[in-house]
Design an enzyme around this catalytic site. Structure first.
Site, PDB file in Angstrom:
ATOM      1  N   SER A 123       0.763  -1.203  -0.013  1.00  0.00           N
ATOM      2  CA  SER A 123      -0.007   0.162  -0.048  1.00  0.00           C
ATOM      3  C   SER A 123       0.779   1.347  -0.040  1.00  0.00           C
ATOM      4  CB  SER A 123      -0.987  -0.069   1.170  1.00  0.00           C
ATOM      5  OG  SER A 123      -0.029   0.246   2.377  1.00  0.00           O
TER       6      SER A 123
ATOM      7  N   LYS B 160       0.921   4.856   6.762  1.00  0.00           N
ATOM      8  CA  LYS B 160       0.374   5.555   5.768  1.00  0.00           C
ATOM      9  C   LYS B 160       1.072   7.077   5.736  1.00  0.00           C
ATOM     10  CE  LYS B 160      -2.755   2.630   4.791  1.00  0.00           C
ATOM     11  NZ  LYS B 160      -2.565   1.511   3.803  1.00  0.00           N
TER      12      LYS B 160
END
Length: 243
Positions: free
Chosen positions: A56, A128
């Protein structure tokens, strides 16, 4: 001073008390114990290691990379735009974790994790990039496909999008980040279950991440050696005067 009689000398020779070998072993044990205690203190208060289980954040972070995280963020060091942060699941972002089997290997891994030499609890965390801070209006997307923060478009050199795609993320959205929360996104924008994904899918919490859930800021890729690099937060992207 009382003299040492022959019986005492004989006992010392038999037990090895005072021998160079025994002193070396004693000193080695002391050094190892101090090193373990220092590692545990560093892991608890300063730095921590995590591994990357998914794509990701590609190509910034690749599967099975190891990262070093500065646990002084968000307190006393504040979070900034562009920081790559590790945080605990804010709710339903991760599937239920299966308990580890109780065996010698799991016990060893738990012990190494406790002193910062393993990453046994990485599966309970996510990583993230911080895009929106409290009060920011984050919008996707401009006619050129860029995200905007407070109406200022972002030039994001770190993101990965599929060939033929021009938007910085898959689907449009308009959000204002609440107090005490963050808007975070993966660098692999079309393959990341990030704030935008959870917001658009109606997840609890609206896709926002509580600042209190942040474990720290990733500062370096430590392993494998060929992936070693510092992890920046791209101030040129997020500083209005630089845009």
């Amino acid at each position: 001073m009382m003299p040492v009689d022959d019986t005492t000398r004989s006992a010392r020779r038999r037990t090895g008390v005072g021998s160079p070998v025994l002193k070396f072993v004693r000193d080695l044990v002391v050094i190892v114990v101090i090193a373990i205690l220092m590692s545990a203190l560093l892991k608890t208060f300063v730095v921590r290691s995590f591994y990357i289980p998914s794509a990701s954040m590609a190509n910034t972070l690749l599967i099975n990379d190891r990262i070093i995280v500065n646990e002084l963020v968000p307190s006393p060091i504040p979070i900034e735009h562009g920081d790559v942060v590790v945080f605990t699941d804010p709710g339903t972002w991760l599937p239920p974790q299966q308990p580890m089997p109780l065996n010698l290997l799991s016990a060893l891994d738990a012990a190494l994790t406790a002193v910062g030499l393993s990453t046994g609890d990485s599966n309970n965390h996510l990583v993230k990039r911080v895009i929106g801070l409290p009060g920011d209006a984050v919008v996707c997307c401009t006619a050129a496909g860029q995200l905007t923060i407070n109406d200022v478009p972002l030039d994001e050199p770190y993101i990965q999008v599929p060939d033929g795609q021009s938007q910085a993320t898959k689907s449009p959205f308009t959000v204002t980040v609440p107090d005490g929360k963050l808007w975070v996104m993966g660098d692999n924008r079309y393959n990341s279950a990030d704030s935008a994904f959870h917001y658009l899918n109606g997840s609890p919490g609206g896709g926002f991440v509580p600042i209190s859930s942040v474990v720290g800021r990733a500062v370096v890729v430590s392993w494998p050696a060929k992936h070693w690099k510092w992890l920046g937060n791209y101030p040129e992207t997020f500083t209005p005067s630089a845009r």
